[in-house]
Design a protein around this motif. Structure first.
Motif, PDB file in Angstrom:
ATOM      1  N   ARG A   5      12.887  -1.497   1.879  1.00 60.58           N
ATOM      2  CA  ARG A   5      13.660  -1.299   0.069  1.00 60.58           C
ATOM      3  C   ARG A   5      14.589   0.002  -0.025  1.00 60.58           C
ATOM      4  NH1 ARG A   5      10.201  -4.879  -2.459  1.00 60.58           N
ATOM      5  NH2 ARG A   5       8.261  -5.266  -1.247  1.00 60.58           N
ATOM      6  N   SER A   6      15.282  -0.168  -1.195  1.00 57.12           N
ATOM      7  CA  SER A   6      16.272   0.369  -1.650  1.00 57.12           C
ATOM      8  C   SER A   6      16.099   2.011  -1.395  1.00 57.12           C
ATOM      9  CB  SER A   6      16.769   0.714  -3.082  1.00 57.12           C
ATOM     10  OG  SER A   6      17.334  -0.230  -2.525  1.00 57.12           O
ATOM     11  N   GLY A   7      14.659   2.106  -1.062  1.00 61.31           N
ATOM     12  CA  GLY A   7      14.474   4.074  -1.591  1.00 61.31           C
ATOM     13  C   GLY A   7      14.153   4.513  -0.569  1.00 61.31           C
ATOM     14  N   ASP A   8      13.472   3.681   0.181  1.00 61.65           N
ATOM     15  CA  ASP A   8      12.482   3.576   1.890  1.00 61.65           C
ATOM     16  C   ASP A   8      14.147   3.925   2.115  1.00 61.65           C
ATOM     17  OD1 ASP A   8       9.920   3.323   0.550  1.00 61.65           O
ATOM     18  OD2 ASP A   8      10.503   1.254   1.559  1.00 61.65           O
TER      19      ASP A   8
ATOM     20  N   MET B 124      20.777  -6.055  -9.284  1.00 62.99           N
ATOM     21  CA  MET B 124      19.753  -5.634  -7.919  1.00 62.99           C
ATOM     22  C   MET B 124      18.747  -5.886  -7.934  1.00 62.99           C
ATOM     23  SD  MET B 124      21.589  -4.811  -5.162  1.00 62.99           S
ATOM     24  CE  MET B 124      22.161  -4.019  -3.959  1.00 62.99           C
ATOM     25  N   ASN B 125      17.714  -5.728  -6.395  1.00 63.03           N
ATOM     26  CA  ASN B 125      16.462  -5.646  -6.520  1.00 63.03           C
ATOM     27  C   ASN B 125      16.144  -5.005  -5.306  1.00 63.03           C
ATOM     28  OD1 ASN B 125      17.211  -6.660  -4.211  1.00 63.03           O
ATOM     29  ND2 ASN B 125      16.442  -8.636  -4.081  1.00 63.03           N
ATOM     30  N   GLY B 126      17.130  -3.921  -5.479  1.00 59.91           N
ATOM     31  CA  GLY B 126      15.940  -2.553  -4.713  1.00 59.91           C
ATOM     32  C   GLY B 126      16.048  -2.938  -3.118  1.00 59.91           C
ATOM     33  N   ARG B 127      16.007  -3.703  -2.955  1.00 61.51           N
ATOM     34  CA  ARG B 127      15.739  -4.097  -0.842  1.00 61.51           C
ATOM     35  C   ARG B 127      17.544  -4.608  -0.517  1.00 61.51           C
ATOM     36  NH1 ARG B 127      13.313 -10.106  -0.946  1.00 61.51           N
ATOM     37  NH2 ARG B 127      15.252 -11.348  -1.593  1.00 61.51           N
ATOM     38  N   THR B 128      17.523  -3.672   1.256  1.00 61.00           N
ATOM     39  CA  THR B 128      18.780  -4.446   1.573  1.00 61.00           C
ATOM     40  C   THR B 128      17.615  -5.144   2.941  1.00 61.00           C
ATOM     41  OG1 THR B 128      19.224  -2.207   0.842  1.00 61.00           O
ATOM     42  CG2 THR B 128      19.308  -3.464   4.196  1.00 61.00           C
TER      43      THR B 128
END
Length: 60
Positions: free
Chosen positions: A51-54, A1-5
């Motif tokens: 980005r995933s955390g965002d 997974m690249n950590g983005r939506t």
């Protein structure tokens, strides 16, 4: 997974002077979502991403 939506994608060859990916990202930022535009060279598309955390931070 690249950590983005990926929120939306736009072809890189849009009309001259038109920036639909940037306009879409700006509209999402005005809603409080930290959207940004990146280029996917493999598909020649602009992607509007978060980005995933965002995503978790924006929806909390």
């Amino acid at each position: 997974m690249n950590g983005r939506t990926v929120l939306e994608s736009f072809p890189a060859g849009g009309p001259r002077g038109s920036w639909p990916a940037e306009e879409f990202a700006q509209a999402r930022r005005s809603e409080g979502l930290p959207a940004e535009v990146v280029m996917d060279l493999a598909t020649d598309m602009f992607l509007v991403i978060v980005r995933s955390g965002d995503v978790a931070d924006a929806t909390a």
